[in-house]
Each structure stands twice: as structure tokens, then as C-alpha cells.
Design an enzyme around this catalytic site. Structure first.
Site, PDB file in Angstrom:
ATOM      1  N   HIS A   1     -27.994  48.418   9.778  1.00 15.42           N
ATOM      2  CA  HIS A   1     -28.807  47.967  10.908  1.00 15.42           C
ATOM      3  C   HIS A   1     -29.862  48.986  11.306  1.00 15.42           C
ATOM      4  O   HIS A   1     -29.695  50.180  11.073  1.00 15.42           O
ATOM      5  CB  HIS A   1     -27.894  47.661  12.111  1.00 15.42           C
ATOM      6  N   GLY A   2     -30.926  48.505  11.922  1.00 18.45           N
ATOM      7  CA  GLY A   2     -31.928  49.396  12.496  1.00 18.45           C
ATOM      8  C   GLY A   2     -33.082  49.687  11.542  1.00 18.45           C
ATOM      9  O   GLY A   2     -33.157  49.143  10.433  1.00 18.45           O
TER      10      GLY A   2
ATOM     11  N   ASP B   1     -24.443  36.600  17.306  1.00 20.31           N
ATOM     12  CA  ASP B   1     -24.473  37.685  16.319  1.00 20.31           C
ATOM     13  C   ASP B   1     -23.468  38.769  16.747  1.00 20.31           C
ATOM     14  O   ASP B   1     -23.494  39.213  17.899  1.00 20.31           O
ATOM     15  CB  ASP B   1     -25.909  38.250  16.322  1.00 20.31           C
TER      16      ASP B   1
ATOM     17  N   ASP C   1     -16.941  39.519  14.617  1.00 18.38           N
ATOM     18  CA  ASP C   1     -17.034  40.718  13.785  1.00 18.38           C
ATOM     19  C   ASP C   1     -15.822  41.606  14.037  1.00 18.38           C
ATOM     20  O   ASP C   1     -15.809  42.429  14.944  1.00 18.38           O
ATOM     21  CB  ASP C   1     -18.342  41.454  14.106  1.00 18.38           C
TER      22      ASP C   1
ATOM     23  N   ASN D   1     -30.099  38.280   7.821  1.00 14.39           N
ATOM     24  CA  ASN D   1     -30.345  38.667   9.221  1.00 14.39           C
ATOM     25  C   ASN D   1     -31.507  39.640   9.345  1.00 14.39           C
ATOM     26  O   ASN D   1     -31.494  40.708   8.715  1.00 14.39           O
ATOM     27  CB  ASN D   1     -29.108  39.357   9.791  1.00 14.39           C
ATOM     28  N   ILE D   2     -32.449  39.290  10.192  1.00 16.91           N
ATOM     29  CA  ILE D   2     -33.628  40.144  10.390  1.00 16.91           C
ATOM     30  C   ILE D   2     -33.904  40.283  11.884  1.00 16.91           C
ATOM     31  O   ILE D   2     -34.164  39.293  12.567  1.00 16.91           O
ATOM     32  CB  ILE D   2     -34.856  39.544   9.662  1.00 16.91           C
TER      33      ILE D   2
ATOM     34  N   HIS E   1     -26.320  41.151   6.526  1.00 17.50           N
ATOM     35  CA  HIS E   1     -26.842  41.744   7.761  1.00 17.50           C
ATOM     36  C   HIS E   1     -27.789  42.887   7.370  1.00 17.50           C
ATOM     37  O   HIS E   1     -27.907  43.238   6.203  1.00 17.50           O
ATOM     38  CB  HIS E   1     -25.692  42.291   8.610  1.00 17.50           C
ATOM     39  N   GLY E   2     -28.419  43.464   8.388  1.00 22.57           N
ATOM     40  CA  GLY E   2     -29.211  44.679   8.162  1.00 22.57           C
ATOM     41  C   GLY E   2     -30.281  44.518   7.111  1.00 22.57           C
ATOM     42  O   GLY E   2     -30.495  45.425   6.296  1.00 22.57           O
TER      43      GLY E   2
HETATM   44  P1  13P Z   1     -31.854  44.676  10.912  1.00 20.47           P
HETATM   45  O1  13P Z   1     -31.634  45.777  11.889  1.00 20.47           O
HETATM   46  O2  13P Z   1     -32.017  45.195   9.529  1.00 20.47           O
HETATM   47  O3  13P Z   1     -32.985  43.778  11.307  1.00 20.47           O
HETATM   48  O4  13P Z   1     -30.518  43.777  10.888  1.00 20.47           O
HETATM   49  C1  13P Z   1     -30.305  42.789  11.857  1.00 20.47           C
HETATM   50  C2  13P Z   1     -28.922  42.245  11.823  1.00 20.47           C
HETATM   51  O5  13P Z   1     -28.151  42.416  10.906  1.00 20.47           O
HETATM   52  C3  13P Z   1     -28.500  41.459  12.986  1.00 20.47           C
HETATM   53  O6  13P Z   1     -27.161  41.096  12.907  1.00 20.47           O
HETATM   54  O1  G3H Z   2     -26.974  43.750  14.522  1.00 16.84           O
HETATM   55  C1  G3H Z   2     -27.599  44.077  15.517  1.00 16.84           C
HETATM   56  C2  G3H Z   2     -28.780  43.291  15.945  1.00 16.84           C
HETATM   57  O2  G3H Z   2     -29.966  43.875  15.472  1.00 16.84           O
HETATM   58  C3  G3H Z   2     -28.777  43.108  17.437  1.00 16.84           C
HETATM   59  O3  G3H Z   2     -29.117  44.272  18.103  1.00 16.84           O
HETATM   60  O4  G3H Z   2     -27.324  44.496  19.823  1.00 16.84           O
HETATM   61  O5  G3H Z   2     -29.521  45.702  20.052  1.00 16.84           O
HETATM   62  O6  G3H Z   2     -29.393  43.231  20.370  1.00 16.84           O
HETATM   63  P1  G3H Z   2     -28.800  44.442  19.690  1.00 16.84           P
HETATM   64 ZN    ZN Z   3     -25.892  42.513  11.964  1.00 20.05          ZN
END
Ligand code: 13P
Ligand code: G3H
Ligand code: ZN
Length: 330
Positions: A189-190, A93, A115, A275-276, A232-233
Site C-alpha cells: 500500500h501507499g 475495503d 481482512d 485496488n487503486i 491490493h496495493g
Molecule cells: P494503493 O495504495 O497501491 O493504491 O493500494 C490501494 C489498496 O490496496 C486499497 O485497498
Molecule cells: O488499503 C488502504 C487504502 O488505500 C485505504 O486507505 O485507510 O487511508 O483510507 P485509508
Molecule cells: Zn488494500
């Protein structure tokens, strides 16, 4: 060098093709420890869903590259032991360099994301092309990204969305040779995806965030029909987890996610990977905090990681059955 094929993993090509035709999305769940991996595999085996085990560069550092390679192989064997060999992808990822992608491929990943979305368009194309050329020699699939999501990605913070420009996608896909494309249409994200002042309240008093830019998704689909798109996100930030966390001493403020209805809608389009990560973090934290607060005498990690694993499994089953529609598609 270990090939993912020796580990019993698959790349994402065939899964995405079927997901687009069948109008569902493959779950990409992030993991970095044993309980998360067990919960993902148990849920997806029980619901007969294909799955993408997703590892960020931070997660790889946390878990160790060698352990991860054996955990992925273990996941395949574990699924068989549970009674069903579901298709399992091991995916990097947000890979941020050619070297990281190469190293993951050498350690058994079947799919990588490069990315380059924070670089200029031309730099993104050049870097992505280089990763694709290397990865395709080993039949490893590659995800690229165009547009920038607001929020935090590893160490990179973007203040605002830069939506994907539909007029760039054909050129990007043909110049790079990527197998799938992550786009920016308003997810981030987050656990804090929207500020309350950006939201409206529905009749039940629930905060409703501004809608995703499905118009951009549709314009992209028109330009590259049938091409696999990634979101994503896409955590929904279930409010019962936020409430439990805060009830037992947590301090989550203004945690708002993507409504499940929008993800259900996206799953029926060319979006074939969702993505979750954050929702899993919330589920685990809520369960652990509850045990700590209600049973302070417990100190065996199995007594709090066990309930956390159960909560995660419930969450993942819900996602594949009720949101992504991937249940029964393995
Ligand atoms: P979330 O933070 O919404 O779970 O997104 C995860 C993600 O995009 C990982 O690449
Ligand atoms: O996109 C980000 C993912 O949620 C991964 O998060 O880099 O904190 O492992 P991380
Ligand atoms: Zn992501």
C-alpha cells in the site's frame, strides 16, 4: 436495514466471473468525497466499464455512513443520467471486524472485505467464516485475505511481505466460503512501495522495481482454478504526478509503484479485481498544488477541485482502457 439492491447496486459475483473469462480486471477505486466519486463514475460511464466503489473504514468515518449510502445511490442515478447504467459495486475495503462488516451491509454495501490477514490462520478462518455466513444471507459478496502486504493499511504497519502460501488457499476458501481472495505477491500500500536500492535502472535510466511473484499467483491458480483473486496495493505511482507535486512545494521522496505492464499481465489471469487508491491521491494533489502555485489569487474550491476532478478522470480512464482492460465490458 437498506438492501443494496434497492439502491441499484450489484454484488461482485457475476462481474468477477465475466472478468476471469474475459481476461480483464474490474477497477476498485477508493473514494471518500464527491469529486472522486464523480470522476470515477464519469470515467467508467464514458469507457463503459463496470466499477467497484471502494470505501475504507477510515474513509467511512471521514465521509459519514449515511452520506455514503446516499452517495452510492446517487452514483447509480448519476451514471443513468450520464447515459449508461454500468454495474456499480459498493465495497468495504479492509474491514477489520465482524461488526463493521455487518454495519456496512446494513447501510447498503453490496460487498465487504474482511481482512483477517494479521491474525493467526485459524483466527482468520473463523472471523472470515462468520462474516461470510452473515453476508450471504443478504447476497452480499465477501473478500478474504491470505498473506500480509508490506506497508501501511489503516493503522496496521507490516515491515515486510508475508507472501501468500499456495498450499493454504484451498483450505481457506473451502472453510470460509469467501467469494474472492486477496493475495500477497509483492504489491504494497501507499506511494513508497520499493526502496531505490531494491530497484535496477533500465536503458532510459528509469528505476525498475523487483518483479511481482507471478510464480506464487500461478501456483495459487493451479490449486483453485477459476477462483477470483484480488490484488491490493496496485498503484503505479505515475512519476509525472510525483514531479508536479514536488515542483510545487511537495515533499515526496522515493515514490515508486507497480509497473503498469505487470498489472496488465495480472489482469489477464485469475486476478479480477485491482485496488487503486494512491494514484488517485497523487493525481488530485498534483492538480491542486499546481493551481495553488500558479494561480495564488484563486480561492473558490471549485477552481482547484474542478481541475483535480478532471485529472482524476483522466487517470481512471487510462487505467480501465490501458491497464485493466475493463473498458467496454459494462
Ligand atoms: P494503493 O495504495 O497501491 O493504491 O493500494 C490501494 C489498496 O490496496 C486499497 O485497498
Ligand atoms: O488499503 C488502504 C487504502 O488505500 C485505504 O486507505 O485507510 O487511508 O483510507 P485509508
Ligand atoms: Zn488494500
Amino acid at each position: 436495514m437498506v438492501s443494496y439492491k434497492e439502491l441499484g447496486l450489484v454484488n461482485s459475483r457475476e462481474l468477477f466471473k465475466k472478468a476471469i473469462e474475459g481476461k480483464y480486471a474490474i477497477p476498485a477505486f477508493n473514494f471518500n468525497n464527491m469529486e472522486q466519486m464523480q470522476a470515477i463514475i464519469q470515467a467508467c460511464v464514458e469507457e463503459s466499464s463496470p466499477v467497484i466503489l471502494q470505501v475504507s473504514s477510515g474513509a467511512r468515518k471521514y465521509a459519514n455512513q449515511t452520506l455514503l449510502r446516499y452517495m452510492a445511490q446517487g452514483a447509480v442515478e448519476y451514471a443513468k443520467e450520464l447515459g449508461k447504467l454500468i454495474p456499480i459495486v459498493l465495497h468495504l475495503d479492509h474491514g477489520d471486524s465482524f461488526e463493521l462488516c455487518k454495519s456496512c451491509i446494513e447501510y447498503g454495501f453490496s460487498s465487504v472485505m474482511i481482512d483477517g490477514s494479521h491474525f493467526s490462520y485459524d483466527e482468520n478462518v473463523a472471523l472470515t467464516r462468520k462474516v461470510v455466513e452473515y453476508a450471504h444471507q443478504y447476497d452480499v459478496t465477501v473478500e478474504g485475505e491470505l498473506g500480509v502486504l508490506a506497508g501501511i493499511e489503516d493503522d496496521v504497519v507490516a515491515a515486510a511481505h508475508i507472501y501468500t502460501q499456495p498450499e493454504e488457499v484451498e483450505d481457506f476458501v473451502s472453510k470460509t466460503g469467501v467469494d474472492s481472495l486477496a493475495i500477497s505477491i509483492g504489491t504494497s500500500h501507499g506511494a513508497n512501495k520499493f526502496k531505490p536500492e531494491q530497484c535496477t535502472r533500465n536503458a532510459d535510466g528509469v528505476l525498475v522495481p523487483p518483479p511481482l511473484r507471478f510464480d506464487i499467483l500461478e501456483a495459487i491458480e493451479k490449486r483453485i482454478p477459476g477462483f477470483p483473486i484480488v490484488l491490493h496495493g496496485s498503484s503505479s505511482v505515475p512519476q509525472q504526478y510525483v514531479e508536479t507535486i514536488n515542483k510545487y512545494g511537495g515533499k515526496l521522496k522515493d515514490a515508486i509503484g507497480i509497473p503498469e505492464e505487470e498489472l496488465r499481465h495480472a489482469s489477464q489471469s485469475a486476478v479480477c479485481k485491482i485496488n487503486i487508491d494512491s494514484d488517485g491521491r497523487l493525481a488530485m494533489t498534483a492538480a491542486v498544488r499546481e493551481v495553488f502555485a500558479t494561480s495564488p489569487e484563486k480561492f473558490d474550491p471549485r477552481q482547484y477541485l474542478g481541475p483535480a476532478r478532471e485529472e482524476l478522470k483522466k487517470l481512471y480512464r487510462h487505467k480501465v482502457v490501458n491497464v485493466l482492460g475493463s473498458a467496454g465490458k459494462a
